[in-house]
Design a protein around this motif. Sequence first.
Motif, mmCIF file in Angstrom:
data_model
loop_
_atom_site.group_PDB
_atom_site.id
_atom_site.type_symbol
_atom_site.label_atom_id
_atom_site.label_comp_id
_atom_site.label_asym_id
_atom_site.label_seq_id
_atom_site.Cartn_x
_atom_site.Cartn_y
_atom_site.Cartn_z
ATOM 1 N N LEU A 1 0.830 -1.204 0.000
ATOM 2 C CA LEU A 1 0.000 0.000 0.000
ATOM 3 C C LEU A 1 0.867 1.258 0.000
ATOM 4 O O LEU A 1 0.620 2.196 -0.759
ATOM 5 C CB LEU A 1 -0.924 -0.011 1.218
ATOM 6 N N GLU B 1 2.681 1.660 -3.332
ATOM 7 C CA GLU B 1 1.756 2.105 -4.377
ATOM 8 C C GLU B 1 1.387 3.574 -4.228
ATOM 9 O O GLU B 1 0.754 4.148 -5.107
ATOM 10 C CB GLU B 1 0.460 1.272 -4.306
ATOM 11 N N GLN C 1 -0.695 4.713 -2.002
ATOM 12 C CA GLN C 1 -2.128 4.750 -1.757
ATOM 13 C C GLN C 1 -2.512 4.888 -0.286
ATOM 14 O O GLN C 1 -3.693 4.907 0.034
ATOM 15 C CB GLN C 1 -2.774 3.473 -2.314
ATOM 16 N N ARG D 1 -8.546 6.079 4.960
ATOM 17 C CA ARG D 1 -7.991 5.686 3.665
ATOM 18 C C ARG D 1 -7.127 4.442 3.809
ATOM 19 O O ARG D 1 -7.157 3.547 2.967
ATOM 20 C CB ARG D 1 -7.183 6.840 3.078
ATOM 21 N N GLY E 1 -7.684 0.859 2.023
ATOM 22 C CA GLY E 1 -6.618 0.228 1.253
ATOM 23 C C GLY E 1 -6.219 -1.134 1.779
ATOM 24 O O GLY E 1 -5.705 -1.969 1.042
#
Length: 167
Positions: free
Chosen positions: A120, A123, A125, A132, A136
């Motif tokens: 995560l 990435e 993200q 969030r 994720g």
Amino acid sequence: MSIPLTLTVNGTVRDLVLEDSRVTLLDLLRERLHLTGSKKGCDRGQCGACTVLVDGRRINACLALAVSLDGATVITIEGLAASGGESGDALHPVQAAFIAHDGFQCGFCTPGQIMSAVGLIAEGQAGTDPERVREGMSGNLCRCGAYAGISEAVLAAQGIALREDAA
């Protein structure tokens, strides 16, 4: 029928021969390579306990056929510290953050949670919001309910990663 397969697992090239094309990456890791950190939870891709990184992307190892990954690079929880450029004796920043923020209780899901968190963050993200992070990481279930600690650990580890990238 014998099927040749080459994987780089935790930095080591492994030349393997499979007798069955239906062998999953998880079973190959656990039964043939004796890397038992990735757990067999549901064996259906629903719990995330088997999460590993393949070519830098997080996957559920229970759903991936090993033959489909010929030539791939696989990082498991056992190779995580070494993959981060560490000597292997030091914890990866995500591992250290999970300890510091009580991101586990029974520990069964922890290897998959950590590998998913590493993916995560890589990435880009994770963001800066616990919600969030939870979204994720939603493919990784924790029966003990350590989600608050997991989110805190991911955010702390991401802060470390951001500072290292800026340096």
